[in-house]
Write a protein that holds these residues in place. Structure first.
Motif, PDB file in Angstrom:
ATOM      1  N   ILE A 166       0.978  -0.825   0.286  1.00 18.99           N
ATOM      2  CA  ILE A 166       0.210  -0.309   0.442  1.00 18.99           C
ATOM      3  C   ILE A 166       0.667   1.395  -0.028  1.00 18.99           C
ATOM      4  O   ILE A 166       1.413   1.352   0.652  1.00 18.99           O
ATOM      5  CB  ILE A 166      -0.883   0.185   1.349  1.00 18.99           C
ATOM      6  CG1 ILE A 166      -2.006  -1.092   1.505  1.00 18.99           C
ATOM      7  CG2 ILE A 166      -1.467   1.211   1.263  1.00 18.99           C
ATOM      8  CD1 ILE A 166      -2.696  -1.279   1.883  1.00 18.99           C
ATOM      9  N   SER A 167       0.394   2.237  -1.349  1.00 13.52           N
ATOM     10  CA  SER A 167       1.757   3.069  -1.517  1.00 13.52           C
ATOM     11  C   SER A 167       1.241   4.790  -0.796  1.00 13.52           C
ATOM     12  O   SER A 167      -0.020   4.471  -1.820  1.00 13.52           O
ATOM     13  CB  SER A 167       2.355   3.235  -2.462  1.00 13.52           C
ATOM     14  OG  SER A 167       3.084   2.010  -2.562  1.00 13.52           O
ATOM     15  N   LYS A 168       1.352   5.607  -0.372  1.00  7.15           N
ATOM     16  CA  LYS A 168       0.249   7.066  -0.297  1.00  7.15           C
ATOM     17  C   LYS A 168       1.659   7.660  -1.317  1.00  7.15           C
ATOM     18  O   LYS A 168       2.708   7.703  -0.565  1.00  7.15           O
ATOM     19  CB  LYS A 168       0.776   7.582   1.357  1.00  7.15           C
ATOM     20  CG  LYS A 168       0.954   8.605   1.608  1.00  7.15           C
ATOM     21  CD  LYS A 168       0.192   8.555   3.043  1.00  7.15           C
ATOM     22  CE  LYS A 168       1.505   9.792   3.374  1.00  7.15           C
ATOM     23  NZ  LYS A 168       2.288  10.957   2.951  1.00  7.15           N
ATOM     24  N   ASN A 169       1.106   7.952  -1.940  1.00  7.03           N
ATOM     25  CA  ASN A 169       2.243   8.672  -3.249  1.00  7.03           C
ATOM     26  C   ASN A 169       2.017  10.286  -2.796  1.00  7.03           C
ATOM     27  O   ASN A 169       3.413  10.415  -3.203  1.00  7.03           O
ATOM     28  CB  ASN A 169       0.111   8.327  -4.525  1.00  7.03           C
ATOM     29  CG  ASN A 169       0.637   7.665  -4.729  1.00  7.03           C
ATOM     30  OD1 ASN A 169       1.797   6.358  -5.092  1.00  7.03           O
ATOM     31  ND2 ASN A 169      -0.328   7.107  -5.243  1.00  7.03           N
ATOM     32  N   ASN A 170       1.477  10.657  -1.928  1.00  6.87           N
ATOM     33  CA  ASN A 170       1.360  12.397  -1.477  1.00  6.87           C
ATOM     34  C   ASN A 170       2.687  12.120  -0.134  1.00  6.87           C
ATOM     35  O   ASN A 170       3.057  11.924   0.151  1.00  6.87           O
ATOM     36  CB  ASN A 170       0.454  13.313  -1.113  1.00  6.87           C
ATOM     37  CG  ASN A 170      -0.751  12.241  -0.328  1.00  6.87           C
ATOM     38  OD1 ASN A 170       0.100  11.383  -0.124  1.00  6.87           O
ATOM     39  ND2 ASN A 170      -1.485  13.371   0.682  1.00  6.87           N
TER      40      ASN A 170
END
Length: 197
Positions: A166-170
């Motif tokens: 799970i990647s948080k982009n900002n």
């Protein structure tokens, strides 16, 4: 985060080499993949379009070279995976009004790039068409359209029966890699019931 650590590995920008090593090794592990993204896959973009976007965003040459190298490497990784393994990409095609309300940026979270590199709507549509073309020339790659964008700054990468990222982009970018079998299975079967506002 302390409670989550036993269940997942957490990667921040100072862990970029560790994350890259993990993803490099995984390209040689067989299994089905699935990605759910709030943007378009960076490995389907043409170099011409990518350069046009970087120039319009006034990205410095040093950063441009770094991004081009990253995208080239990512394309090679996905190409290796697709030789023997199916990948399902879940994306959303947003209309101009939605785009104006919630602008979309290039998917550079794995690079831990701390600036948003935005699309214009025409650039977004062009990359969308390139992604559709990518599907036609890669037999193990398939696209499906999601009607609703549940998350606007998150992408989920699944290597079925192996791990979930799970990647948080900002900014600040963070990647959570989960290998706990029950938790992976729960996320693999998860259907988002609400839309993030």
């Amino acid at each position: 985060l302390n409670k989550a650590k036993p269940l997942m590995k957490i990667y921040r920008d100072n862990d970029s080499d560790l994350l890259n090593n993990f993803l490099n090794a995984d390209t040689h592990t067989n299994g089905k993949r699935k990605r759910i993204s709030s943007s378009l896959p960076i490995y389907t973009i043409s170099e011409n379009l990518l350069l046009k976007i970087l120039i319009r965003n006034s990205i410095p040459q040093k950063d441009t070279d770094k991004i081009l190298s990253f995208v080239k490497s990512k394309k090679e990784k996905v190409k290796t995976i697709l030789i023997n393994n199916p990948m399902l990409e879940v994306i959303i095609k947003i209309n101009k009004e939605e785009f104006n309300n919630f602008p979309v940026s290039l998917e550079l979270s794995e690079l831990f790039y701390d600036k948003k590199v935005s699309y214009t709507y025409d650039e977004y549509l062009e990359h969308f068409k390139e992604t559709q073309k990518y599907e036609t020339i890669n037999k193990n790659y398939s696209l499906t359209l999601n009607k609703n964008m549940a998350f606007r700054n998150i992408q989920i990468t699944i290597h079925l029966n192996n791990w979930v990222m799970i990647s948080k982009n900002n900014n600040p970018t963070i990647h959570f890699i989960i290998e706990h079998p029950k938790l992976c299975k729960a996320i693999e079967n998860f259907i988002v019931p609400v839309i993030e506002q």
